[in-house]
Design an enzyme around this catalytic site. Structure first.
Site, PDB file in Angstrom:
ATOM      1  N   CYS A  62       5.933  18.627 -10.209  1.00 50.47           N
ATOM      2  CA  CYS A  62       5.710  19.422  -9.004  1.00 50.47           C
ATOM      3  C   CYS A  62       5.257  20.837  -9.325  1.00 50.47           C
ATOM      4  O   CYS A  62       4.573  21.471  -8.518  1.00 50.47           O
ATOM      5  CB  CYS A  62       6.976  19.450  -8.163  1.00 50.47           C
ATOM      6  SG  CYS A  62       8.452  19.949  -9.062  1.00 50.47           S
TER       7      CYS A  62
ATOM      8  N   GLU B 276      12.887  20.243  -1.984  1.00 56.47           N
ATOM      9  CA  GLU B 276      11.896  20.659  -2.986  1.00 56.47           C
ATOM     10  C   GLU B 276      10.746  19.683  -2.873  1.00 56.47           C
ATOM     11  O   GLU B 276      10.880  18.523  -3.238  1.00 56.47           O
ATOM     12  CB  GLU B 276      12.531  20.677  -4.380  1.00 56.47           C
ATOM     13  CG  GLU B 276      11.680  21.409  -5.418  1.00 56.47           C
ATOM     14  CD  GLU B 276      10.757  20.463  -6.154  1.00 56.47           C
ATOM     15  OE1 GLU B 276       9.556  20.382  -5.753  1.00 56.47           O
ATOM     16  OE2 GLU B 276      11.208  19.821  -7.097  1.00 56.47           O
TER      17      GLU B 276
ATOM     18  N   LYS C 104      20.926   8.543  -4.215  1.00 62.06           N
ATOM     19  CA  LYS C 104      19.898   7.519  -4.056  1.00 62.06           C
ATOM     20  C   LYS C 104      18.738   7.925  -4.938  1.00 62.06           C
ATOM     21  O   LYS C 104      17.941   8.786  -4.599  1.00 62.06           O
ATOM     22  CB  LYS C 104      19.466   7.411  -2.590  1.00 62.06           C
ATOM     23  CG  LYS C 104      18.824   6.049  -2.207  1.00 62.06           C
ATOM     24  CD  LYS C 104      17.529   5.719  -2.908  1.00 62.06           C
ATOM     25  CE  LYS C 104      16.376   6.546  -2.399  1.00 62.06           C
ATOM     26  NZ  LYS C 104      15.076   6.118  -3.071  1.00 62.06           N
TER      27      LYS C 104
ATOM     28  N   GLY D  93      13.135   4.875  -0.243  1.00 65.03           N
ATOM     29  CA  GLY D  93      13.384   6.008   0.630  1.00 65.03           C
ATOM     30  C   GLY D  93      13.339   5.621   2.092  1.00 65.03           C
ATOM     31  O   GLY D  93      14.120   6.127   2.908  1.00 65.03           O
TER      32      GLY D  93
ATOM     33  N   GLU E 242      -1.925  18.418  -3.184  1.00 60.23           N
ATOM     34  CA  GLU E 242      -1.256  18.022  -4.429  1.00 60.23           C
ATOM     35  C   GLU E 242      -1.742  16.634  -4.831  1.00 60.23           C
ATOM     36  O   GLU E 242      -1.581  15.668  -4.081  1.00 60.23           O
ATOM     37  CB  GLU E 242       0.256  18.017  -4.245  1.00 60.23           C
ATOM     38  CG  GLU E 242       1.001  17.705  -5.524  1.00 60.23           C
ATOM     39  CD  GLU E 242       2.512  17.794  -5.360  1.00 60.23           C
ATOM     40  OE1 GLU E 242       3.172  18.389  -6.228  1.00 60.23           O
ATOM     41  OE2 GLU E 242       3.028  17.271  -4.352  1.00 60.23           O
TER      42      GLU E 242
ATOM     43  N   GLY F 210      17.200   5.552   1.606  1.00 55.67           N
ATOM     44  CA  GLY F 210      17.152   7.001   1.701  1.00 55.67           C
ATOM     45  C   GLY F 210      17.293   7.485   3.131  1.00 55.67           C
ATOM     46  O   GLY F 210      18.007   8.458   3.407  1.00 55.67           O
TER      47      GLY F 210
ATOM     48  N   GLY G 229      17.631   1.598  -3.791  1.00 57.59           N
ATOM     49  CA  GLY G 229      16.676   1.193  -2.779  1.00 57.59           C
ATOM     50  C   GLY G 229      15.574   2.188  -2.529  1.00 57.59           C
ATOM     51  O   GLY G 229      15.439   3.197  -3.229  1.00 57.59           O
TER      52      GLY G 229
END
Length: 476
Positions: free
Chosen positions: A281, A247, A172, A205, A381, A209, A203
């Site tokens: 990231c 992650e 996905k 999440g 972040e 997901g 699609g």
């Protein structure tokens, strides 16, 4: 390249189809125009995809590793053949500069495919320990949920390891970048991958997901994304005791030691902190400087940012494209405004939408100084072109500041003495440390992953394959 694309497709049991349902627009972040659409595949299509992968698993698991590795090599060759087109597609979907896309979304994924094939050939599928034979085999169906920011590389990192392990996959990809996922899946089929071994569902999440993460037919979920989404994925997977690799991003420090060459170090940190408009990231979004060097650093940082040209992602001279969406641009600007309100000084940037282009979700490269350690721009972040500068008194203080973070994905250490840098690196609570700006493109088997809120598990290399295997200890 076409101005617009057909609806992104799903792939199940080797056959493509266009799912029905309300359309989700795919937006070009530079022109701000609709270039295509996706549909939330939903629970029923996810179930069909998992069943297809489950049915294909036994035969794929029992396929000799030499054939599995050869399949990855052939796919790498095809990706090299079509690399320019796929890089251009990624650039169009999410605004990555074409020069960066060619390296990170075509050349690097091809390198990872070949490196994973080499690793698979040398992997300890059978290992004698203390009178027992440890037999490793593919664990089953892997649900791979990948982000928009490094789309092809993230797909390849997960899928190549799973296929090498003898596991099968349901992918996905992000609804923002569906077309590169379709293109890559087509290359796997062209390389000869059997039907059902690699399936694709489209699609969001929240819908597709979630249906994938919760499916009881999975052996493993491999997810890259935000901490909030990662917690949701892990919670869903836990209901069926499905293992996870997560992650979940980072707030990576770059520690510049007093003996580092200041211009070299700061130029490198700016490059890695602003890469992909800061939408990485492992971007070095915290710069840690000795207090004595802070004043000298200002001019170097300003000059480094000035070379960071903004513009059309399709222009090879562009170093920074737009952010992926209007929502992401506004989120970044909110963080900058909050940083100024917290007492921060904008060494570069305006805190307003960039005027570099009449269209596009641009934010100027922004260096912030003078923030307290509890400021949101230090702690959270941002996922945009914002680097916060912090100062320290001595090395112990630098290590304290670097580790005083909820994340633990990546870091950099800069020094005139590599062994001194290694000593500091060994004290950092992160999954990966780069010394003096070393890049990982030529090291595609070095494991990647983090600690703390950056998640758990590793991708790439020996550890990446091991994630998707089960171990049976046979004693006689």
């Amino acid at each position: 390249m076409a101005d617009t694309f057909d609806r992104a497709g799903c792939l199940i049991d080797g056959a493509w189809f266009l799912p029905d349902g309300p359309a989700i627009d795919v937006i070009d972040p530079y022109t701000e125009t609709v270039i295509g659409e996706v549909v939330d595949a939903g629970e029923r299509i996810v179930d069909d995809a998992v069943r297809s992968a489950a049915a294909a698993h036994a035969a794929w698991r029992d396929t000799d590793v030499s054939e599995r590795a050869a399949l990855l090599d052939r796919t790498a060759d095809l990706l090299t053949r079509d690399g320019a087109a796929i890089a251009a597609l990624v650039s169009r979907e999410m605004g990555m500069p074409i020069s960066l896309a060619e390296v990170t979304q075509a050349q690097l994924p091809a390198d990872v495919l070949r490196a994973t094939a080499r690793t698979a050939r040398d992997f300890p599928w059978s290992q004698d320990i203390d009178g027992a034979t440890l037999v490793r085999r593919g664990s089953g169906v892997v649900g791979a949920i990948t982000p928009w920011n490094m789309p092809v590389h993230q797909i390849v990192a997960k899928v190549s390891a799973a296929l090498a392990a003898g596991s099968t996959v349901v992918l996905k990809a992000s609804e923002m970048t569906p077309y590169d996922a379709n293109a890559l899946a087509a290359l796997f089929l062209e390389a000869g991958l059997p039907a059902g071994v690699f399936n694709v569902v489209t699609g969001t999440g929240a819908v597709t997901g979630a249906a994938l993460a919760a499916h009881p037919g999975l052996a493993h979920v491999s997810f890259t994304g935000s901490v909030v989404a990662g917690r949701a994925v892990a919670s869903l997977a836990a209901q069926t005791l499905t293992r996870c690799t997560l992650e979940l991003g980072g707030k990576s420090p770059a520690v510049v030691l007093p003996d580092a060459d200041l211009e070299t170090a700061l130029t490198g940190v700016v490059a890695s902190g602003l890469v992909n408009s800061g939408q990485a990231c492992n971007a070095t979004t915290r710069l840690l400087l000795p207090e004595a060097l802070a004043a000298d650093a200002a001019d170097v940082l300003t000059a480094a940012v000035a070379r960071h040209t903004l513009g059309d992602p399709a222009d090879p001279q562009t170093r920074q494209g737009p952010l992926v969406s209007a929502r992401q641009r506004d989120r970044v600007l909110d963080y900058i405004a909050d940083a100024v309100a917290a007492g921060g000084h904008l060494l570069t940037g305006t805190g307003k939408p960039s005027e570099v282009s009449p269209t596009g979700f641009f934010v100027d490269p922004t260096i912030v100084t003078g923030l307290p350690e509890d400021a949101r721009a230090i702690r959270e972040e941002i996922f945009g072109p914002v680097v916060a500068v912090q100062t320290y008194t001595d090395v112990d203080d630098a290590v304290r500041i670097a580790n005083d973070c909820a994340y633990g994905l990546s870091a950099e250490v800069w020094s005139g003495d590599v062994e001194r840098a290694r000593a500091v690196a060994g004290r950092l609570d992160v999954g990966q440390v780069k010394i003096n700006g070393v890049r990982t493109r030529n090291r595609p088997t070095v494991p990647f992953g983090g600690v703390k809120n950056s998640g758990y598990g590793r991708e790439l290399g020996h550890l990446g394959i091991e994630e998707f295997t089960d171990v049976t200890a046979v004693m006689s």
